[in-house]
Design a protein around this motif. Structure first.
Motif, short mmCIF file in Angstrom:
data_model
loop_
_atom_site.label_atom_id
_atom_site.label_comp_id
_atom_site.label_asym_id
_atom_site.label_seq_id
_atom_site.Cartn_x
_atom_site.Cartn_y
_atom_site.Cartn_z
N PRO A 139 0.81 -1.22 0.00
CA PRO A 139 0.00 0.00 0.00
C PRO A 139 0.85 1.28 0.00
CG PRO A 139 0.00 -1.03 2.18
CD PRO A 139 0.63 -2.00 1.25
N PRO A 140 0.23 2.36 -0.54
CA PRO A 140 0.90 3.66 -0.53
C PRO A 140 0.97 4.24 0.89
CG PRO A 140 -1.34 3.87 -1.39
CD PRO A 140 -1.09 2.41 -1.15
N GLY A 141 1.55 5.44 1.05
CA GLY A 141 1.80 5.89 2.41
C GLY A 141 1.54 7.34 2.77
N HIS A 142 1.53 8.27 1.82
CA HIS A 142 1.66 9.69 2.20
C HIS A 142 0.47 10.30 2.92
CE1 HIS A 142 0.03 11.83 -1.69
NE2 HIS A 142 -0.61 10.71 -1.48
N HIS A 143 -0.66 9.59 2.99
CA HIS A 143 -1.81 10.13 3.74
C HIS A 143 -1.84 9.70 5.21
CE1 HIS A 143 -3.46 11.86 0.17
NE2 HIS A 143 -3.67 10.69 -0.42
N VAL A 144 -0.90 8.83 5.63
CA VAL A 144 -0.93 8.38 7.03
C VAL A 144 -0.03 9.24 7.90
CG1 VAL A 144 -1.02 6.30 8.45
CG2 VAL A 144 -0.61 6.12 6.01
N GLY A 145 -0.57 9.71 9.00
CA GLY A 145 0.21 10.47 9.97
C GLY A 145 0.72 9.54 11.06
#
Ligand SMILES: [Zn+2]
Length: 349
Positions: free
Chosen positions: A116-122
């Motif tokens: 899975p992608p990652g840049h939206h998770v804080g």
């Protein structure tokens, strides 16, 4: 030289029913790359030590227990399947492997073909009040930046070319001057996650190290490239990162139905060329796959990336897009406003 990092484990992060973020995204990229005769390595497997430096333990445990069950949606967009936890850790491990390869001098660029992608998770899941995690489990690029800092790198730039704002990445490094975050994305008023405004410039010691360029729907190649030339490259040249991580989303392409920008691969070629020309000033560039849902764009764009980074001849079978004058003048005002806000931190005009 550019190398690829990939693992078949990424195919085991599976949606319970049809979903736009599905395993065929990376298989279509890999079938295009296998023909290219470039090195393909597998990710680092043990990443827990680094994962906990970015994400809360509670969040990591919550994801791990979701993986023990069956297929579940943890929010309206984001699913977890039994194979998700391994895939998500190996997505982080691919970025770490890319950094190792670049810091050892073996490669000067790496492409982590992950999901899975990652840049939206804080730090603890949903970031900056976004309604969902937007298909993301762990913030691959963020863990990579933290890993690089621990390996003696002092300045990391994260360039986010995904059509959506990387709210997770922004949140994680908002106070941190060692990590410069620059994002070009579709105007948050018109698209998920609803953040990424010009005034979000970072806080405390990190003030000035967060640069958002929100572009109106229908922005095409010419206008987007103005933003690259007037904002992105000048700030990067002044910051002088030792390493660049790229949140590479192909979803700003005009064939993408998930968003409304109108880029052709000509603009992606410009980004790749611009980054290739920075090698020397930077030890290397690590491209990390984020969004992009059109298989044709994903595979042709990925081929373009490796051809440009390995100085091969390439052909772009697409016309450049021209921005409608009314939209272009709005892009100009956005760029002016970004320059107006950031000229107190950077020599841009
Ligand atoms: Zn995206």
């Amino acid at each position: 030289m550019i190398g690829v990092i990939y693992d078949d484990a990424y195919l085991e992060h599976k949606p319970p029913r049809y979903h736009i973020e599905n395993p065929s995204r990376v298989s279509s990229i890999m079938s295009a790359l296998y023909q290219r005769n470039i090195p393909i390595e597998r990710p680092v497997t043990n990443v827990n030590e680094w994962l906990v430096k970015v994400h809360d333990l509670t969040y990591i445990h919550q994801i791990d227990s979701a993986c023990e069950g069956n297929y579940v949606f943890i929010d309206a967009d984001t699913y977890v399947s039994p194979g998700t936890c391994r895939a998500a850790r190996l997505a982080v491990g691919a970025v770490i492997k890319g950094i190792d390869k670049v810091l050892s001098g073996e490669w000067n660029a790496a492409y982590a073909v992950v999901r899975p992608p990652g840049h939206h998770v804080g730090r603890s899941g949903r970031a900056l009040m976004a309604p969902t995690q937007g298909f993301c489990i762990f913030n691959n690029v963020a863990v990579g930046a933290v890993y690089a800092l621990s390996r003696g790198i002092d300045r990391v730039a994260i360039l986010d070319f995904d059509v959506h704002h990387g709210n997770g990445t922004q949140e994680i490094f908002y106070n941190d001057p060692r990590v410069l975050y620059i994002s070009l994305h579709q105007d948050p008023v018109t698209i998920f996650p609803g953040t990424g405004f010009i005034g979000e410039v970072g806080e405390g010691e990190g003030e000035g190290f967060n640069v958002n360029v929100p572009l109106p729907p229908l922005t095409g190649d010419d206008a987007y490239q103005d933003a690259l030339n007037r904002v992105v490259w000048p700030i990067i040249n002044e910051f002088k990162p030792q390493l660049i991580l790229v949140s590479l989303g192909f979803d700003a392409h005009e064939l993408e139905t998930i968003a409304n920008l109108r880029l052709s691969l000509n603009t992606y070629a410009e980004m790749f060329r611009g980054l290739r020309d920075l090698i020397g000033m930077v030890k290397g560039v690590i491209f990390v796959l984020e969004g992009g849902y059109n298989f044709e764009v994903l595979s042709r764009g990925s081929r373009l990336l490796v051809d440009i980074m390995s100085n091969r001849d390439f052909e772009i079978d697409e016309e450049s897009t021209v921005t409608d004058p009314r939209v272009k003048s709005r892009v100009n005002s956005v760029i002016k406003e970004v320059v107006g806000v950031h000229k107190q931190y950077w020599h841009i005009e």
